[in-house]
Design an enzyme around this catalytic site. Structure first.
Site, PDB file in Angstrom:
ATOM      1  N   TYR A  44     -12.736  -3.171  11.709  1.00  0.00           N
ATOM      2  CA  TYR A  44     -11.407  -2.537  11.634  1.00  0.00           C
ATOM      3  C   TYR A  44     -10.638  -2.750  12.949  1.00  0.00           C
ATOM      4  O   TYR A  44      -9.462  -3.127  12.943  1.00  0.00           O
ATOM      5  CB  TYR A  44     -11.603  -1.052  11.344  1.00  0.00           C
ATOM      6  N   ALA A  45     -11.309  -2.515  14.081  1.00  0.00           N
ATOM      7  CA  ALA A  45     -10.648  -2.665  15.391  1.00  0.00           C
ATOM      8  C   ALA A  45     -10.191  -4.103  15.595  1.00  0.00           C
ATOM      9  O   ALA A  45      -9.085  -4.343  16.085  1.00  0.00           O
ATOM     10  CB  ALA A  45     -11.592  -2.242  16.508  1.00  0.00           C
ATOM     11  N   ALA A  46     -11.040  -5.066  15.193  1.00  0.00           N
ATOM     12  CA  ALA A  46     -10.664  -6.477  15.345  1.00  0.00           C
ATOM     13  C   ALA A  46      -9.446  -6.795  14.488  1.00  0.00           C
ATOM     14  O   ALA A  46      -8.513  -7.473  14.928  1.00  0.00           O
ATOM     15  CB  ALA A  46     -11.836  -7.381  14.956  1.00  0.00           C
ATOM     16  N   ILE A  55      -3.975  10.563  11.345  1.00  0.00           N
ATOM     17  CA  ILE A  55      -2.941  11.005  10.392  1.00  0.00           C
ATOM     18  C   ILE A  55      -3.629  11.709   9.225  1.00  0.00           C
ATOM     19  O   ILE A  55      -4.570  11.169   8.625  1.00  0.00           O
ATOM     20  CB  ILE A  55      -2.115   9.801   9.867  1.00  0.00           C
ATOM     21  N   LYS A  84      -7.113  -4.715  13.496  1.00  0.00           N
ATOM     22  CA  LYS A  84      -5.917  -4.015  13.985  1.00  0.00           C
ATOM     23  C   LYS A  84      -5.428  -4.583  15.317  1.00  0.00           C
ATOM     24  O   LYS A  84      -4.224  -4.560  15.604  1.00  0.00           O
ATOM     25  CB  LYS A  84      -6.205  -2.513  14.101  1.00  0.00           C
ATOM     26  N   GLY A  94       0.818  -1.219   0.000  1.00  0.00           N
ATOM     27  CA  GLY A  94       0.000   0.000   0.000  1.00  0.00           C
ATOM     28  C   GLY A  94       0.845   1.260   0.000  1.00  0.00           C
ATOM     29  O   GLY A  94       0.653   2.156   0.822  1.00  0.00           O
ATOM     30  N   GLY A  95       1.753   1.347  -0.988  1.00  0.00           N
ATOM     31  CA  GLY A  95       2.668   2.497  -1.022  1.00  0.00           C
ATOM     32  C   GLY A  95       2.247   3.596  -1.976  1.00  0.00           C
ATOM     33  O   GLY A  95       2.951   4.585  -2.136  1.00  0.00           O
ATOM     34  N   SER A  96       1.095   3.455  -2.605  1.00  0.00           N
ATOM     35  CA  SER A  96       0.724   4.401  -3.668  1.00  0.00           C
ATOM     36  C   SER A  96       0.180   5.730  -3.168  1.00  0.00           C
ATOM     37  O   SER A  96       0.133   6.707  -3.910  1.00  0.00           O
ATOM     38  CB  SER A  96      -0.294   3.740  -4.603  1.00  0.00           C
TER      39      SER A  96
HETATM   40  P1  NAP Z   1      -4.938   5.109   2.277  1.00  0.00           P
HETATM   41  O1  NAP Z   1      -4.528   6.511   2.020  1.00  0.00           O
HETATM   42  O2  NAP Z   1      -6.340   4.692   2.050  1.00  0.00           O
HETATM   43  O3  NAP Z   1      -3.962   4.151   1.409  1.00  0.00           O
HETATM   44  C1  NAP Z   1      -4.124   2.766   1.462  1.00  0.00           C
HETATM   45  C2  NAP Z   1      -3.061   2.090   0.650  1.00  0.00           C
HETATM   46  O4  NAP Z   1      -3.288   0.669   0.698  1.00  0.00           O
HETATM   47  C3  NAP Z   1      -3.114   2.459  -0.836  1.00  0.00           C
HETATM   48  O5  NAP Z   1      -1.802   2.433  -1.355  1.00  0.00           O
HETATM   49  C4  NAP Z   1      -3.950   1.322  -1.440  1.00  0.00           C
HETATM   50  O6  NAP Z   1      -3.693   1.084  -2.820  1.00  0.00           O
HETATM   51  C5  NAP Z   1      -3.447   0.162  -0.612  1.00  0.00           C
HETATM   52  N1  NAP Z   1      -4.363  -0.966  -0.601  1.00  0.00           N
HETATM   53  C6  NAP Z   1      -5.682  -0.976  -0.282  1.00  0.00           C
HETATM   54  N2  NAP Z   1      -6.175  -2.226  -0.383  1.00  0.00           N
HETATM   55  C7  NAP Z   1      -5.134  -3.022  -0.773  1.00  0.00           C
HETATM   56  C8  NAP Z   1      -4.995  -4.390  -1.049  1.00  0.00           C
HETATM   57  N3  NAP Z   1      -6.032  -5.243  -0.959  1.00  0.00           N
HETATM   58  N4  NAP Z   1      -3.782  -4.871  -1.438  1.00  0.00           N
HETATM   59  C9  NAP Z   1      -2.723  -4.029  -1.546  1.00  0.00           C
HETATM   60  N5  NAP Z   1      -2.796  -2.714  -1.296  1.00  0.00           N
HETATM   61  C10 NAP Z   1      -3.985  -2.216  -0.919  1.00  0.00           C
HETATM   62  O7  NAP Z   1      -4.593   4.665   3.780  1.00  0.00           O
HETATM   63  P2  NAP Z   1      -3.698   5.403   4.902  1.00  0.00           P
HETATM   64  O8  NAP Z   1      -4.560   6.351   5.621  1.00  0.00           O
HETATM   65  O9  NAP Z   1      -2.419   5.846   4.320  1.00  0.00           O
HETATM   66  O10 NAP Z   1      -3.439   4.159   5.896  1.00  0.00           O
HETATM   67  C11 NAP Z   1      -2.318   3.291   5.768  1.00  0.00           C
HETATM   68  C12 NAP Z   1      -2.345   2.295   6.918  1.00  0.00           C
HETATM   69  O11 NAP Z   1      -2.314   3.004   8.160  1.00  0.00           O
HETATM   70  C13 NAP Z   1      -3.603   1.445   6.960  1.00  0.00           C
HETATM   71  O12 NAP Z   1      -3.280   0.143   7.405  1.00  0.00           O
HETATM   72  C14 NAP Z   1      -4.480   2.143   7.993  1.00  0.00           C
HETATM   73  O13 NAP Z   1      -5.390   1.273   8.604  1.00  0.00           O
HETATM   74  C15 NAP Z   1      -3.422   2.634   8.965  1.00  0.00           C
HETATM   75  N6  NAP Z   1      -3.853   3.783   9.777  1.00  0.00           N
HETATM   76  C16 NAP Z   1      -4.177   4.972   9.195  1.00  0.00           C
HETATM   77  C17 NAP Z   1      -4.569   6.058  10.003  1.00  0.00           C
HETATM   78  C18 NAP Z   1      -4.908   7.402   9.427  1.00  0.00           C
HETATM   79  O14 NAP Z   1      -5.311   8.285  10.196  1.00  0.00           O
HETATM   80  N7  NAP Z   1      -4.755   7.637   8.142  1.00  0.00           N
HETATM   81  C19 NAP Z   1      -4.646   5.886  11.391  1.00  0.00           C
HETATM   82  C20 NAP Z   1      -4.324   4.655  11.941  1.00  0.00           C
HETATM   83  C21 NAP Z   1      -3.915   3.611  11.122  1.00  0.00           C
HETATM   84  P3  NAP Z   1      -4.586   1.840  -3.979  1.00  0.00           P
HETATM   85  O15 NAP Z   1      -4.080   3.268  -4.010  1.00  0.00           O
HETATM   86  O16 NAP Z   1      -4.247   1.106  -5.228  1.00  0.00           O
HETATM   87  O17 NAP Z   1      -6.002   1.713  -3.549  1.00  0.00           O
END
Ligand code: NAP
Length: 248
Positions: free
Chosen positions: A156-158, A189, A160, A13-15
């Site tokens: 989601y909580a489960a 974030i 994580k 998920g680096g995009s």
């Molecule tokens: P995001 O902006 O929605 O980005 C998610 C990334 O995961 C994207 O690169 C997406 O690819 C990729 N992805 C989604 N489904 C996938 C799959 N089945 N296989 C491979 N890649 C997949 O999320 P984020 O906010 O950066 O969050 C990143 C992580 O941090 C997550 O695990 C999230 O639960 C955790 N987190 C985030 C926050 C927050 O406040 N943002 C807080 C706590 C934890 P595409 O671009 O191709 O869809």
């Protein structure tokens, strides 16, 4: 000196969002980076091209982390392209929020598969390589919600919370081979996604955080940098909260 010189990192998920921040910081610190996406092919490939400079190789791969077979073939391809995997970051994650009363079985299962089963899939897939090389750092992205719970996010909580139990077990199982496994629990974030939300609502969230701001992808990436590098060579099985003081 760069902290990740000549290391190979595989990041799911680096995009965009946090994952994108990690890819950028790691490339700047000298790591060669393989990262995955689910559907954002164009953005991912543009990013890889832009960051493949200054002697580092950055490559994007389409791979659904929830699929066991895809994780296996991804790692085989990354090993063919990069020669090793020193760091694995399981960052890919989704939400499908709803009250328990309304949540469907499908939405429960999908969140568990993408967020939790993916961590199993990817860890299994890199395990043999890390065992052979007798080193490795695995970093799994949980959430404050996995520790505290959150109304409307049972799935989601489960997922994580499951990541935390899984990671602590991996740390115990693989520690003797110098493979470390740690968890990051981000709070709120701010990413492209939150920019689309109503500013007043977001400000209310910021006001409730002890450090009075939302976190940035770089805040999380810098903690990944610490856990991936030799600076944390005696740290394993830990959950590091990166949340401006939300969880105390
Ligand atoms: P995001 O902006 O929605 O980005 C998610 C990334 O995961 C994207 O690169 C997406 O690819 C990729 N992805 C989604 N489904 C996938 C799959 N089945 N296989 C491979 N890649 C997949 O999320 P984020 O906010 O950066 O969050 C990143 C992580 O941090 C997550 O695990 C999230 O639960 C955790 N987190 C985030 C926050 C927050 O406040 N943002 C807080 C706590 C934890 P595409 O671009 O191709 O869809």
């Amino acid at each position: 000196m760069k902290l990740l010189e000549n290391k190979v990192a595989l990041i799911t998920g680096g995009s965009r969002g946090i994952g994108k921040g990690i890819v950028e910081v790691f490339a700047a610190q000298g790591a060669h980076v393989a990262f995955t996406y689910n559907s954002s092919a164009e953005a991912a490939n543009a990013m890889a091209e832009e960051l493949s400079q200054n002697g580092v190789k950055v490559k994007a791969y389409q791979s659904d982390a929830a699929q066991f077979d895809q994780a296996e073939s991804l790692v085989a391809q990354v090993l063919a392209d990069f020669g090793s995997v020193d760091i694995l970051i399981n960052n890919a994650g989704i939400t499908k929020d709803n009250l328990l009363m309304r949540i469907s079985e499908e939405d429960f299962d999908r969140v568990i598969e993408v967020n939790l089963k993916s961590v199993f899939n990817m860890t299994k897939a890199v395990q043999r390589t890390m065992l052979k090389q007798r080193h490795g750092s695995i970093i799994n992205m949980s959430s404050i919600v996995g520790v505290q719970g959150n109304a409307g996010q049972t799935n989601y909580a489960a997922s994580k919370a499951g990541i935390i139990g899984f990671s602590k077990s991996v740390a115990l199982e693989l520690g003797s081979r110098n493979i470390r496994c740690n968890v990051i629990a981000p709070g709120f974030i701010e990413t492209e996604m939150t920019q689309k939300l109503d500013e007043a609502t977001v400000q209310t969230w910021r006001d409730g955080i002890p450090l009075k701001r939302g976190g940035t992808p770089q805040d999380i990436a810098n903690t990944c940098l610490y856990l991936a590098s030799d600076l944390s060579s005696y740290v394993t099985g830990q959950v590091i909260h990166v949340d401006g003081g939300m969880y105390t």
